[in-house]
Design a protein around this motif. Structure first.
Motif, PDB file in Angstrom:
ATOM      1  N   PRO A  75      39.112  54.095  34.604  1.00 49.97           N
ATOM      2  CA  PRO A  75      39.305  53.406  35.316  1.00 49.97           C
ATOM      3  C   PRO A  75      38.699  52.058  35.158  1.00 49.97           C
ATOM      4  CG  PRO A  75      37.793  55.296  36.121  1.00 49.97           C
ATOM      5  CD  PRO A  75      37.689  55.332  34.237  1.00 49.97           C
ATOM      6  N   ALA A  76      37.810  51.696  34.495  1.00 50.91           N
ATOM      7  CA  ALA A  76      37.098  50.361  34.122  1.00 50.91           C
ATOM      8  C   ALA A  76      38.487  49.606  33.934  1.00 50.91           C
ATOM      9  CB  ALA A  76      36.306  50.149  32.373  1.00 50.91           C
ATOM     10  N   ALA A  77      39.124  49.942  32.467  1.00 54.40           N
ATOM     11  CA  ALA A  77      40.210  49.112  32.314  1.00 54.40           C
ATOM     12  C   ALA A  77      40.957  48.691  33.393  1.00 54.40           C
ATOM     13  CB  ALA A  77      40.830  50.017  30.937  1.00 54.40           C
ATOM     14  N   GLU A  78      41.277  49.847  34.574  1.00 59.18           N
ATOM     15  CA  GLU A  78      41.803  49.555  35.897  1.00 59.18           C
ATOM     16  C   GLU A  78      41.159  48.826  35.839  1.00 59.18           C
ATOM     17  OE1 GLU A  78      42.558  52.917  37.377  1.00 59.18           O
ATOM     18  OE2 GLU A  78      43.962  54.292  36.017  1.00 59.18           O
ATOM     19  N   LYS A  79      39.633  48.704  36.471  1.00 57.50           N
ATOM     20  CA  LYS A  79      39.450  47.698  37.401  1.00 57.50           C
ATOM     21  C   LYS A  79      38.657  46.315  36.356  1.00 57.50           C
ATOM     22  CE  LYS A  79      36.199  50.923  39.115  1.00 57.50           C
ATOM     23  NZ  LYS A  79      35.148  51.751  39.290  1.00 57.50           N
ATOM     24  N   ALA A  80      39.386  46.017  35.814  1.00 54.07           N
ATOM     25  CA  ALA A  80      39.330  45.403  34.893  1.00 54.07           C
ATOM     26  C   ALA A  80      40.653  44.416  34.909  1.00 54.07           C
ATOM     27  CB  ALA A  80      39.362  45.272  33.427  1.00 54.07           C
ATOM     28  N   ILE A  81      41.605  45.059  34.756  1.00 55.12           N
ATOM     29  CA  ILE A  81      42.952  44.522  35.437  1.00 55.12           C
ATOM     30  C   ILE A  81      42.967  44.093  36.572  1.00 55.12           C
ATOM     31  CG2 ILE A  81      45.186  44.939  35.829  1.00 55.12           C
ATOM     32  CD1 ILE A  81      45.325  47.104  33.418  1.00 55.12           C
ATOM     33  N   THR A  82      42.622  44.994  37.709  1.00 62.01           N
ATOM     34  CA  THR A  82      42.458  44.582  39.426  1.00 62.01           C
ATOM     35  C   THR A  82      41.933  43.156  39.063  1.00 62.01           C
ATOM     36  OG1 THR A  82      43.152  46.532  39.914  1.00 62.01           O
ATOM     37  CG2 THR A  82      41.601  45.181  41.620  1.00 62.01           C
ATOM     38  N   TYR A  83      40.406  42.835  38.514  1.00 58.50           N
ATOM     39  CA  TYR A  83      40.073  42.042  38.693  1.00 58.50           C
ATOM     40  C   TYR A  83      40.146  40.315  38.649  1.00 58.50           C
ATOM     41  CZ  TYR A  83      36.458  38.311  37.349  1.00 58.50           C
ATOM     42  OH  TYR A  83      35.293  37.328  37.555  1.00 58.50           O
ATOM     43  N   ALA A  84      41.252  40.359  36.822  1.00 56.12           N
ATOM     44  CA  ALA A  84      42.401  39.423  36.564  1.00 56.12           C
ATOM     45  C   ALA A  84      43.010  39.370  37.151  1.00 56.12           C
ATOM     46  CB  ALA A  84      42.799  39.973  35.335  1.00 56.12           C
ATOM     47  N   ARG A  85      43.762  40.419  38.226  1.00 56.27           N
ATOM     48  CA  ARG A  85      44.666  39.823  39.175  1.00 56.27           C
ATOM     49  C   ARG A  85      44.047  39.059  39.926  1.00 56.27           C
ATOM     50  NH1 ARG A  85      47.231  45.176  40.272  1.00 56.27           N
ATOM     51  NH2 ARG A  85      48.870  45.141  38.837  1.00 56.27           N
ATOM     52  N   GLN A  86      43.396  39.272  40.487  1.00 55.53           N
ATOM     53  CA  GLN A  86      42.756  38.845  42.035  1.00 55.53           C
ATOM     54  C   GLN A  86      42.537  37.715  41.530  1.00 55.53           C
ATOM     55  OE1 GLN A  86      39.023  41.662  42.636  1.00 55.53           O
ATOM     56  NE2 GLN A  86      40.637  42.529  44.507  1.00 55.53           N
ATOM     57  N   VAL A  87      41.245  37.318  40.754  1.00 53.13           N
ATOM     58  CA  VAL A  87      41.802  35.943  39.916  1.00 53.13           C
ATOM     59  C   VAL A  87      43.109  35.040  40.170  1.00 53.13           C
ATOM     60  CG1 VAL A  87      40.405  34.887  37.902  1.00 53.13           C
ATOM     61  CG2 VAL A  87      39.020  36.534  38.337  1.00 53.13           C
ATOM     62  N   CYS A  88      43.419  35.571  39.203  1.00 53.05           N
ATOM     63  CA  CYS A  88      44.281  35.230  39.252  1.00 53.05           C
ATOM     64  C   CYS A  88      45.354  34.354  41.004  1.00 53.05           C
ATOM     65  CB  CYS A  88      46.079  35.652  38.490  1.00 53.05           C
ATOM     66  SG  CYS A  88      47.509  35.259  38.373  1.00 53.05           S
ATOM     67  N   GLU A  89      45.092  35.507  41.483  1.00 50.00           N
ATOM     68  CA  GLU A  89      45.452  34.658  43.203  1.00 50.00           C
ATOM     69  C   GLU A  89      44.667  34.241  43.538  1.00 50.00           C
ATOM     70  OE1 GLU A  89      45.180  38.562  44.786  1.00 50.00           O
ATOM     71  OE2 GLU A  89      46.542  39.934  43.622  1.00 50.00           O
ATOM     72  N   ILE A  90      43.462  33.729  43.333  1.00 47.60           N
ATOM     73  CA  ILE A  90      43.086  32.995  44.193  1.00 47.60           C
ATOM     74  C   ILE A  90      42.531  31.905  43.080  1.00 47.60           C
ATOM     75  CG2 ILE A  90      40.438  32.057  43.700  1.00 47.60           C
ATOM     76  CD1 ILE A  90      39.035  34.789  43.998  1.00 47.60           C
ATOM     77  N   ALA A  91      43.229  32.051  41.682  1.00 45.87           N
ATOM     78  CA  ALA A  91      43.359  30.926  41.501  1.00 45.87           C
ATOM     79  C   ALA A  91      44.896  30.144  41.732  1.00 45.87           C
ATOM     80  CB  ALA A  91      43.783  31.149  39.545  1.00 45.87           C
ATOM     81  N   THR A  92      45.926  30.861  42.151  1.00 50.09           N
ATOM     82  CA  THR A  92      46.869  30.769  42.283  1.00 50.09           C
ATOM     83  C   THR A  92      46.819  29.955  43.658  1.00 50.09           C
ATOM     84  OG1 THR A  92      48.029  32.130  41.294  1.00 50.09           O
ATOM     85  CG2 THR A  92      49.287  31.114  43.234  1.00 50.09           C
TER      86      THR A  92
END
Length: 180
Positions: A75-92
């Protein structure tokens, strides 16, 4: 031929200030979203960390402790991926808003420059055709260069977004195969 009038100068500054305000707002909105995401992530991590610690302390033997650790890793790895995706969305989103503002500013400046060139060409004395043509050619080349740079920037953004999505997919696939 006269330079800017005071009204033109005031209008130019007013437009520039409005663009600066809009770009500043976009930047601050992006930072606000990122800060909110970071706070939510930290709050969740703290809560889940405390729960994991309680589970480890409640374990009776080493097997129980190892079971808790293994149940937390995926779950920690999945949360890290979700976090990175959200950061990417904000930056985009922030990049898109800033790119739109820059494009609008460029288009306005290009129209103003073209109007200046048109006025110059119209009022140019006889024999200055070569200078007029050079001026128009320079404006056209600058416009083409900007459009090329804009297309490259969009392609790079798309490649980065696709790479992030592919990386997240690959990590999720590895995580799923690791569970099985």
């Amino acid at each position: 031929m006269s330079a800017f009038t005071s009204d033109q100068f005031a209008a130019l500054h007013k437009t520039n200030l409005a663009n600066l305000a809009m770009m500043s707002k976009s930047t601050i909105d992006g930072f606000q979203k990122l800060t909110q995401l970071n706070l939510e992530t930290a709050r969740t991590a703290l809560t889940e960390g405390q729960e994991s610690l309680k589970a480890v302390l409640a374990g009776k033997d080493l097997r129980d402790v190892l079971a808790v650790q293994s149940s937390v890793a995926q779950p920690a790895a999945e949360k890290a991926i979700t976090y990175a995706r959200q950061v990417c969305e904000i930056a985009t989103q922030a990049q898109a808003e800033l790119a739109r503002a820059v494009e609008e500013q460029y288009e306005q400046n290009h129209r103003n420059l073209q109007a200046f060139v048109d006025t110059f060409v119209k009022n140019a004395p006889a024999g200055s055709e070569a200078i007029s043509a050079l001026l128009q050619s320079t404006v056209d080349a600058a416009g083409n260069t900007y459009r090329s740079a804009q297309a490259i920037s969009k392609q790079m953004t798309d490649v980065a977004r696709n790479n992030l999505a592919a990386g997240a997919s690959a990590a999720a696939t590895r995580g799923a195969s690791g569970k099985a």
